[in-house]
Design an enzyme around this catalytic site. Structure first.
Site, PDB file in Angstrom:
ATOM      1  N   SER A 153      -3.966  11.958  -5.810  1.00 21.93           N
ATOM      2  CA  SER A 153      -2.662  12.918  -5.694  1.00 21.93           C
ATOM      3  C   SER A 153      -1.981  13.520  -6.663  1.00 21.93           C
ATOM      4  O   SER A 153      -2.714  12.811  -8.092  1.00 21.93           O
ATOM      5  CB  SER A 153      -2.021  11.163  -4.987  1.00 21.93           C
ATOM      6  OG  SER A 153      -0.449  11.991  -5.381  1.00 21.93           O
ATOM      7  N   TYR A 179       1.589   3.027  -6.662  1.00 17.93           N
ATOM      8  CA  TYR A 179       0.814   4.511  -6.437  1.00 17.93           C
ATOM      9  C   TYR A 179       0.343   5.269  -8.019  1.00 17.93           C
ATOM     10  O   TYR A 179      -1.087   5.336  -7.364  1.00 17.93           O
ATOM     11  CB  TYR A 179       1.934   5.080  -5.726  1.00 17.93           C
ATOM     12  CG  TYR A 179       1.646   6.418  -4.510  1.00 17.93           C
ATOM     13  CD1 TYR A 179       0.014   5.866  -3.903  1.00 17.93           C
ATOM     14  CD2 TYR A 179       1.710   7.872  -5.020  1.00 17.93           C
ATOM     15  CE1 TYR A 179      -0.225   7.005  -3.212  1.00 17.93           C
ATOM     16  CE2 TYR A 179       1.284   8.703  -4.677  1.00 17.93           C
ATOM     17  CZ  TYR A 179       0.169   8.624  -3.099  1.00 17.93           C
ATOM     18  OH  TYR A 179      -0.571   9.598  -2.667  1.00 17.93           O
TER      19      TYR A 179
HETATM   20  N1  LIG Z   1       0.634  13.620   2.376  1.00 14.34           N
HETATM   21  C1  LIG Z   1       1.229  13.813   1.580  1.00 14.34           C
HETATM   22  O1  LIG Z   1       1.781  14.857   0.207  1.00 14.34           O
HETATM   23  C2  LIG Z   1      -0.014  13.583  -0.180  1.00 14.34           C
HETATM   24  C3  LIG Z   1       0.067  14.056  -1.079  1.00 14.34           C
HETATM   25  C4  LIG Z   1      -0.578  13.789  -2.041  1.00 14.34           C
HETATM   26  C5  LIG Z   1      -1.759  12.408  -1.879  1.00 14.34           C
HETATM   27  N2  LIG Z   1      -2.158  12.080  -0.211  1.00 14.34           N
HETATM   28  C6  LIG Z   1      -3.343  11.164  -0.345  1.00 14.34           C
HETATM   29  O2  LIG Z   1      -3.800  11.694   1.143  1.00 14.34           O
HETATM   30  C7  LIG Z   1      -4.220  10.956   1.523  1.00 14.34           C
HETATM   31  C8  LIG Z   1      -4.322  10.853   2.731  1.00 14.34           C
HETATM   32  O3  LIG Z   1      -2.750  11.030   3.547  1.00 14.34           O
HETATM   33  P1  LIG Z   1      -1.963  11.110   4.418  1.00 14.34           P
HETATM   34  O4  LIG Z   1      -0.504  12.235   4.025  1.00 14.34           O
HETATM   35  O5  LIG Z   1      -2.943  11.515   6.217  1.00 14.34           O
HETATM   36  O6  LIG Z   1      -1.137   9.848   5.345  1.00 14.34           O
HETATM   37  P2  LIG Z   1      -1.301   8.733   6.830  1.00 14.34           P
HETATM   38  O7  LIG Z   1      -0.579   9.872   7.384  1.00 14.34           O
HETATM   39  O8  LIG Z   1       0.073   7.936   6.060  1.00 14.34           O
HETATM   40  O9  LIG Z   1      -2.651   8.730   6.730  1.00 14.34           O
HETATM   41  C9  LIG Z   1      -2.989   7.688   5.749  1.00 14.34           C
HETATM   42  C10 LIG Z   1      -4.257   6.251   6.657  1.00 14.34           C
HETATM   43  O10 LIG Z   1      -4.745   5.594   5.814  1.00 14.34           O
HETATM   44  C11 LIG Z   1      -4.171   4.560   6.463  1.00 14.34           C
HETATM   45  N3  LIG Z   1      -4.531   3.385   5.869  1.00 14.34           N
HETATM   46  C12 LIG Z   1      -3.551   3.115   5.318  1.00 14.34           C
HETATM   47  N4  LIG Z   1      -3.486   1.478   4.831  1.00 14.34           N
HETATM   48  C13 LIG Z   1      -4.783   1.181   5.487  1.00 14.34           C
HETATM   49  C14 LIG Z   1      -5.833   0.384   4.849  1.00 14.34           C
HETATM   50  N5  LIG Z   1      -5.575  -0.850   4.872  1.00 14.34           N
HETATM   51  N6  LIG Z   1      -7.036   0.495   5.760  1.00 14.34           N
HETATM   52  C15 LIG Z   1      -7.482   1.289   6.315  1.00 14.34           C
HETATM   53  N7  LIG Z   1      -6.554   2.651   6.683  1.00 14.34           N
HETATM   54  C16 LIG Z   1      -5.147   2.242   5.910  1.00 14.34           C
HETATM   55  C17 LIG Z   1      -3.667   4.652   7.631  1.00 14.34           C
HETATM   56  O11 LIG Z   1      -3.305   3.680   8.474  1.00 14.34           O
HETATM   57  P3  LIG Z   1      -2.385   3.324   9.368  1.00 14.34           P
HETATM   58  O12 LIG Z   1      -1.954   4.568  10.614  1.00 14.34           O
HETATM   59  O13 LIG Z   1      -2.842   2.295  10.269  1.00 14.34           O
HETATM   60  O14 LIG Z   1      -1.189   3.128   8.623  1.00 14.34           O
HETATM   61  C18 LIG Z   1      -3.365   5.672   8.116  1.00 14.34           C
HETATM   62  O15 LIG Z   1      -4.595   6.373   8.929  1.00 14.34           O
HETATM   63  C19 LIG Z   1      -3.871   9.464   1.393  1.00 14.34           C
HETATM   64  O16 LIG Z   1      -5.003   8.624   0.641  1.00 14.34           O
HETATM   65  C20 LIG Z   1      -2.584   9.769  -0.462  1.00 14.34           C
HETATM   66  O17 LIG Z   1      -2.300   9.658  -1.030  1.00 14.34           O
HETATM   67  C21 LIG Z   1      -1.277  12.656   0.443  1.00 14.34           C
END
Ligand SMILES: NC(=O)c1ccc[n+]([C@@H]2O[C@H](COP(=O)([O-])OP(=O)(O)OC[C@H]3O[C@@H](n4cnc5c(N)ncnc54)[C@H](OP(=O)(O)O)[C@@H]3O)[C@@H](O)[C@H]2O)c1
Length: 309
Positions: A153, A179
């Protein structure tokens, strides 16, 4: 090697970047593949012909996603914050693994600790993925030219890895610092994995997907979200769609331009420049520092008591 630049940009979707790529016969894992950009990453990889395993902690959500995506999609239980779950997941993997997308993550949570006492964001975002990758190393090597995609990120700019107190035992806990630290660790992992595992043909690269409204923001209030949205978009702030948010992951996982390329950081479907003060883009030098990468690897292996990592 020169910086990788592509014809894609912030508006490109996962489907755009995978068009023309044939992944028939390839096997991929997407952690956190039942939510947010993980769904769209898995959809694009499966759409290109890969066998995709959604590694999720909620199997019902995984099954619903697999049904929605169609294609050759499987579901496996994985809780990155629980060591026994990681061990079962890697032990039950059989055969080669061509693409490992370390996508799951938790952002800016209140202070939580694993059973071992490790800070939850570092444990989930970095240590869990470190254990999975090491557990699957032989499967990755067997694929020949395997790729690891480390979803980091722009928030890595908020903190280097603070080796003196990674788990906030001495310093005051701050959700965004934790984070940021974990997301820097995701980049350093790509640097060191590419160095250590080059002889096995394994490369790892990191990326910032953009700002996308997903479940990730569950711990962030609306005012903070608006500040983030404005910060990511300059004069015309825009959230990316999940399909756009998955594009850089899918590019890093599949583009022929990245054959043999490792240890780099991408954003908006291109390799990023070094961060310049006053901007919100680019990669911090501390996140690409080979010494920090090696140190993090050693500390992570010791923390997890991983022999031979
Ligand atoms: N969205 C943004 O703006 C953004 C920006 C920068 C970076 N990112 C990165 O992109 C990635 C995906 O994010 P997203 O936005 O798609 O978020 P999201 O919709 O919250 O998806 C994250 C996933 O990680 C899973 N997770 C969390 N803790 C876990 C654990 N202990 N074991 C296994 N799975 C776990 C969650 O499972 P549950 O559904 O069960 O909680 C969810 O399926 C992340 O690494 C995030 O840091 C996102």
């Amino acid at each position: 090697m020169p910086r990788i630049s592509t014809s894609f940009d912030a508006t490109s979707t996962a489907a755009d970047v995978v068009a023309g790529v044939d992944l028939t016969g390839k096997r991929a894992i997407v952690t956190g593949g039942a939510s947010g950009i993980g769904i769209e990453t898995a959809r694009a990889l499966a759409g290109a012909g890969a066998e995709v395993t959604l590694a999720v902690r909620d199997e019902d959500a995984g099954r619903r996603t697999a049904q929605d995506i169609a294609g050759n999609v499987r579901v496996a239980l994985l809780d990155l914050a629980e060591r026994p779950s990681v061990d079962v997941f890697v032990d039950s993997w059989d055969g080669p693994l061509h693409i490992l997308v370390d996508n799951a993550g938790v952002m800016a949570s209140p202070l939580m600790r694993t059973a071992e006492g490790w800070e939850m964001q570092f444990a989930t975002n970095h240590l869990g993925h470190f254990a999975v990758a090491n557990g699957l190393r032989r499967a990755l090597a067997a694929a020949g030219g395997a790729r690891i995609v480390s979803v980091s990120s722009a928030a890595h700019m908020r903190s280097p890895v603070v080796f003196e107190d990674i788990h906030f035992l001495e310093r005051e806990y701050q959700p965004w610092l934790a984070y940021g630290q974990s997301k820097t660790a995701n980049i350093l992992f790509a640097v060191e994995a590419s160095r250590r595992w080059a002889d096995d043909g394994i490369t790892a690269n990191a990326l910032h997907p953009g700002g996308i409204r997903t479940n990730l923001q569950r711990y962030v209030d609306d005012a903070e979200l608006e500040r983030m949205r404005a910060a990511t978009g300059g004069n015309a702030p825009q959230w990316k769609t999940p399909e756009q948010g998955a594009a850089t992951s899918v590019l890093v996982a599949t583009s022929p331009l990245l054959d043999g390329v490792g240890g780099r950081y991408f954003e908006n479907c291109n390799e990023a420049e070094l961060h310049q003060p006053g901007t919100r883009t680019g990669v911090m030098p501390y996140a690409l520092d080979p010494e920090a990468a090696e140190r993090l690897w050693t500390v992570s292996a010791e923390t997890l008591d991983l022999k031979g990592a």
